[in-house]
Design a protein around this motif. Structure first.
Motif, mmCIF file in Angstrom:
data_model
loop_
_atom_site.group_PDB
_atom_site.id
_atom_site.type_symbol
_atom_site.label_atom_id
_atom_site.label_comp_id
_atom_site.label_asym_id
_atom_site.label_seq_id
_atom_site.Cartn_x
_atom_site.Cartn_y
_atom_site.Cartn_z
ATOM 1 N N MET B 1 0.842 -1.196 0.000
ATOM 2 C CA MET B 1 0.000 0.000 0.000
ATOM 3 C C MET B 1 0.885 1.258 0.000
ATOM 4 O O MET B 1 1.886 1.306 0.702
ATOM 5 N N ILE B 2 0.500 2.225 -0.800
ATOM 6 C CA ILE B 2 1.253 3.486 -0.856
ATOM 7 C C ILE B 2 0.362 4.590 -0.307
ATOM 8 O O ILE B 2 -0.787 4.731 -0.720
ATOM 9 N N GLU B 3 0.921 5.336 0.635
ATOM 10 C CA GLU B 3 0.156 6.458 1.197
ATOM 11 C C GLU B 3 0.952 7.753 1.039
ATOM 12 O O GLU B 3 2.145 7.778 1.371
ATOM 13 N N LEU B 4 0.296 8.764 0.558
ATOM 14 C CA LEU B 4 0.914 10.083 0.465
ATOM 15 C C LEU B 4 0.100 11.045 1.317
ATOM 16 O O LEU B 4 -1.135 11.049 1.232
ATOM 17 N N PHE B 5 0.800 11.813 2.142
ATOM 18 C CA PHE B 5 0.106 12.754 3.014
ATOM 19 C C PHE B 5 0.577 14.177 2.715
ATOM 20 O O PHE B 5 1.729 14.512 3.005
ATOM 21 N N GLY B 6 -0.273 14.964 2.138
ATOM 22 C CA GLY B 6 0.019 16.394 1.894
ATOM 23 C C GLY B 6 1.329 16.640 1.171
ATOM 24 O O GLY B 6 2.089 17.536 1.555
ATOM 25 N N VAL B 7 1.590 15.865 0.133
ATOM 26 C CA VAL B 7 2.882 15.992 -0.563
ATOM 27 C C VAL B 7 2.906 17.227 -1.461
ATOM 28 O O VAL B 7 2.044 17.407 -2.314
ATOM 29 N N THR B 8 3.901 18.069 -1.217
ATOM 30 C CA THR B 8 4.130 19.241 -2.066
ATOM 31 C C THR B 8 5.557 19.169 -2.576
ATOM 32 O O THR B 8 6.478 18.920 -1.811
ATOM 33 N N GLN B 9 5.703 19.337 -3.869
ATOM 34 C CA GLN B 9 7.047 19.275 -4.455
ATOM 35 C C GLN B 9 7.189 20.432 -5.415
ATOM 36 O O GLN B 9 6.309 20.675 -6.245
ATOM 37 N N HIS B 10 8.275 21.159 -5.288
ATOM 38 C CA HIS B 10 8.512 22.189 -6.304
ATOM 39 C C HIS B 10 9.963 22.146 -6.729
ATOM 40 O O HIS B 10 10.844 21.772 -5.974
ATOM 41 N N ILE B 20 -0.761 16.812 -2.255
ATOM 42 C CA ILE B 20 -1.339 15.547 -2.742
ATOM 43 C C ILE B 20 -1.507 14.587 -1.558
ATOM 44 O O ILE B 20 -0.534 14.271 -0.871
ATOM 45 N N THR B 21 -2.719 14.163 -1.326
ATOM 46 C CA THR B 21 -2.986 13.149 -0.306
ATOM 47 C C THR B 21 -3.760 12.023 -0.981
ATOM 48 O O THR B 21 -4.821 12.270 -1.565
ATOM 49 N N LEU B 22 -3.207 10.827 -0.920
ATOM 50 C CA LEU B 22 -3.909 9.713 -1.566
ATOM 51 C C LEU B 22 -3.421 8.390 -1.009
ATOM 52 O O LEU B 22 -2.337 8.317 -0.412
ATOM 53 N N THR B 23 -4.223 7.376 -1.189
ATOM 54 C CA THR B 23 -3.857 6.030 -0.764
ATOM 55 C C THR B 23 -4.073 5.082 -1.939
ATOM 56 O O THR B 23 -5.171 5.033 -2.498
ATOM 57 N N ILE B 24 -3.024 4.375 -2.289
ATOM 58 C CA ILE B 24 -3.149 3.360 -3.343
ATOM 59 C C ILE B 24 -3.107 2.000 -2.653
ATOM 60 O O ILE B 24 -2.088 1.634 -2.047
ATOM 61 N N ALA B 25 -4.210 1.297 -2.728
ATOM 62 C CA ALA B 25 -4.307 0.022 -2.011
ATOM 63 C C ALA B 25 -3.416 -1.027 -2.680
ATOM 64 O O ALA B 25 -3.080 -0.908 -3.865
ATOM 65 N N GLN B 55 7.223 19.096 1.380
ATOM 66 C CA GLN B 55 6.216 19.031 2.426
ATOM 67 C C GLN B 55 5.535 17.682 2.344
ATOM 68 O O GLN B 55 5.402 17.129 1.249
ATOM 69 N N GLY B 56 5.094 17.189 3.479
ATOM 70 C CA GLY B 56 4.351 15.939 3.474
ATOM 71 C C GLY B 56 5.265 14.738 3.521
ATOM 72 O O GLY B 56 6.494 14.872 3.554
ATOM 73 N N GLU B 57 4.662 13.559 3.547
ATOM 74 C CA GLU B 57 5.492 12.357 3.588
ATOM 75 C C GLU B 57 4.856 11.214 2.807
ATOM 76 O O GLU B 57 3.665 11.246 2.486
ATOM 77 N N VAL B 58 5.703 10.233 2.494
ATOM 78 C CA VAL B 58 5.264 9.071 1.721
ATOM 79 C C VAL B 58 5.484 7.840 2.580
ATOM 80 O O VAL B 58 6.540 7.702 3.213
ATOM 81 N N ARG B 59 4.508 6.962 2.609
ATOM 82 C CA ARG B 59 4.664 5.692 3.329
ATOM 83 C C ARG B 59 4.394 4.540 2.370
ATOM 84 O O ARG B 59 3.434 4.574 1.616
ATOM 85 N N ILE B 60 5.266 3.551 2.433
ATOM 86 C CA ILE B 60 5.084 2.350 1.611
ATOM 87 C C ILE B 60 4.884 1.194 2.585
ATOM 88 O O ILE B 60 5.780 0.915 3.394
#
Lengths: 398, 259
Positions: B1-10, B20-25, B55-60
């Motif tokens: 599962m991939i989770e992104l919480f408030g990801v901002t990239q510039h 970007i906040t999303l969950t890919i099951a 900003q934000g974080e990614v969880r795998i």
């Protein structure tokens, strides 16, 4: 057929590109064939010269092969490979996918083949090939340890290699023993540097600095430095100038002098004159280093008044600006003093004068020149238009 | 599962991904689509750990990306990332490269030999497999890079434009079938970007539509059709979601005649 294919596959792990192997064999075998041909003509002088050329080619090939094995497969030298590897779960001592960086049985076979090419060389000449191979390999490893691991370890190996070379000038057995010890030390330090993967290479540091300049918030990363993120508009601030620490400059200056001394201890005027060689290399390298250092300062900061202006106003020296030209003074100063000491009347030995002059020059360049950042901030200068409006200026790049 | 919480990239001061906040099951194929320059590759790069978001974080699978060293290494053992232009060792043969990559992921020798052989046959590289990669054509390089990603046996595959890069029709067909079957295996997740939605129509179970660095929609293909209020082809649906003014723009273009 199957056996041949297996052998090729076995050798491919360490072998240089096929064209390089073919070219090397062609050159060496040409010399050897000419040598054999002239032997039949009873022209001893020509035959001896061609025989020496053939042996020298084998020595050169050994050097080139060692350099290839030392450099070709190391990830630190190939940015794309390093970046890709850093994304995989690779950790030492897993095998590296591009090729092995340590010595394998194949290397020993290559060395044996090169020994076979030294057909008529005296027996005492033969240990030279493995000595060159392991010496060059240890040298390459020291360079990689310097860029990826603890620099103090690289200096240990560098100075020890110089010592092995120096000891070999009066005792081949002693030099060989020194080389064996140094090689194992280099191997140990080399493996230690791999255990520290992923490395903080210059490129990685620059990348992090770029990231730092574009970070709006604090965060956490793999290393503690990642917590020093700035904000988005840090990107507009001037780039930090990365300078080597003073201790490294000191050690590198000493190492250059020590290496020159070790090379000069093998003075064999009939074969080649190392003093002339070292003097020429030192002069060329010193001149280039000198030009680079001066150019680094003055390309963006021009003198407040030109030469004619100085003459008319009587301001021949503008100390705060002219300190940037000190490298030129150091270069001609040390070269002149060295030349004076080597004069026939004084007749100092080049074995001591040249390394000392080189060390003093490098020490002066590294420790007694103006700090670039400080000089830029305090010198009396005109900013050149291309430093802030050219295509390479930071404002343009934005 | 991939989770992104408030990801901002510039990049520099140019924002590419915004909050970007999303969950890919786990399981299945998720396709990231959107117009050029909207952040598809950046989003995949953030998931792959190539970029660390400002900003934000990614969880795998619950582990934080680019966090503690142990967690990052554990993630790398589970994730294979194939960038659009991957690194390839030009002087090694395709087979050697596959073995090298397999070793990195601790694949058993017998399995590695067998799998490499099957992959080379799948992509019609069984003869070229013993040639140096520098002699490969553009499409063959793409095939060997895809094979390298597949040989890792990683449960999570992140593929940036896998159907691009000069892949021939046979290669596209083979890859489609492989991804379809892999996605059906328990615990295998595939996330990929695709500029052309027609390629992923029969493949993707979920489609993430990016527009101006934000999520315009994230749903199944049927869900997207409902959202767009149209039952047409996925390409048209996504076109309307990413660029709703498309039809008006065409009308405006022809207002003064198609000169």
């Amino acid at each position: 057929m199957k056996l041949a294919r297996r052998l090729v596959r076995w050798f491919r792990v360490v072998s240089p590109p096929a064209w390089a192997v073919v070219l090397a064999l062609f050159v060496q075998l040409s010399f050897e064939a000419l040598y054999r041909f002239t032997l039949g003509l009873n022209d001893d002088e020509v035959a001896r010269t061609l025989g020496q050329a053939s042996d020298a080619t084998v020595v050169g090939l050994t050097f080139a092969y060692a350099l290839f094995r030392g450099l070709a497969f190391h990830p630190a030298l190939q940015a794309d490979y390093l970046a890709w590897l850093a994304l995989t779960p690779w950790r030492s001592p897993k095998p590296l996918p591009l090729g092995p960086v340590h010595v394998l049985a194949q290397d020993l076979v290559v060395l044996c083949l090169l020994e076979v090419l030294l057909l008529d060389a005296p027996f005492g000449f033969r240990p030279l090939l493995p000595a060159i191979f392991f010496f060059v390999l240890a040298g390459c490893w020291a360079v990689f340890v310097w860029s990826t691991g603890p620099r103090s370890a690289a200096y240990e190996v560098g100075y020890a290699l110089g010592a092995a070379l120096w000891v070999a000038s009066f005792s081949y057995v002693g030099g060989g023993a020194c080389l064996v010890v140094t090689w194992f030390l280099a191997l140990h330090r080399f493996l230690q540097s791999f255990a520290m993967f992923p490395w903080e290479t210059f490129r990685a540091r620059r990348q992090r600095e770029r990231e730092r300049r574009s970070r709006p918030h604090k965060g956490q990363g793999l290393t503690s430095e990642h917590t020093t993120w700035g904000w988005a508009f840090d990107v507009l601030s001037p780039q930090q100038i990365e300078e080597l620490p003073r201790v490294d400059r000191l050690m590198l200056s000493g190492l250059a002098g020590w290496s020159a001394f070790a090379v000069l201890s093998h003075s064999q005027p009939k074969v080649f004159e190392p003093a002339t060689l070292v003097a020429m290399i030192s002069l060329c390298a010193g001149a280039m280093y000198c030009v680079r250092q001066v150019f680094r300062h003055i390309w963006s900061h021009l003198p407040p008044i030109g030469l004619v202006g100085r003459l008319f106003t009587g301001r021949l020296l503008i100390p705060s600006y002219d300190v940037a030209l000190l490298p030129v003074v150091y270069f001609f100063g040390t070269a002149g003093i060295a030349r004076f000491l080597l004069d026939k009347n004084l007749a100092w030995s080049p074995q001591y004068v040249l390394p000392a002059a080189l060390t003093v020059f490098l020490l002066l360049m590294n420790l007694a020149c103006p700090d670039l950042e400080r000089w830029r901030l305090t010198c009396q200068a005109r900013l050149s238009a291309w430093s802030y409006a050219g295509t390479k200026s930071e404002f343009e790049q934005l | 599962m991939i989770e992104l919480f408030g990801v901002t990239q510039h990049y520099g001061v140019r924002p590419v991904l915004r909050e970007i906040t999303l969950t890919i099951a786990a399981g299945g194929v998720t396709a990231i689509v959107g117009p050029n320059g909207m952040g598809k590759t950046t989003l995949l790069g953030v998931m792959a750990g190539v970029l660390s978001p400002q900003q934000g974080e990614v969880r795998i699978n619950g582990l934080r990306r680019r966090g503690p060293v142990d967690e990052e290494l554990a993630i790398r053992r589970q994730v294979a990332y194939l960038p659009d232009q991957p690194w390839l060792p030009k002087n090694r043969t395709g087979r050697e490269f596959l073995f090298g990559v397999g070793k990195l992921y601790d694949i058993d020798d017998a399995r590695l030999l067998d799998h490499a052989e099957r992959l080379l046959r799948l992509f019609q590289l069984d003869r070229e497999g013993d040639w140096p990669i520098r002699s490969f054509s553009h499409g063959q390089k793409k095939k060997i890079a895809l094979s390298a990603a597949l040989i890792t046996d990683c449960p999570l595959l992140l593929l940036d434009e896998p159907f691009g890069g000069g892949l021939d029709p046979a290669g596209i067909l083979a890859l489609k079938e492989v991804l379809k079957r892999l996605a059906k295996m328990p615990g295998r997740t595939i996330v990929m970007t695709a500029p052309d939605p027609s390629l992923i129509e029969e493949l993707a179970e979920h489609v993430l539509v990016l527009r101006a660095g934000r999520i315009a929609a994230f749903d199944t293909p049927d869900g997207l059709r409902k959202l767009a209020g149209d039952g047409g082809a996925l390409t048209d649906v996504i076109g309307r979601l990413t660029f709703p003014e498309a039809r008006d723009a065409v009308e405006r273009y022809f207002e003064r005649g198609p000169s």
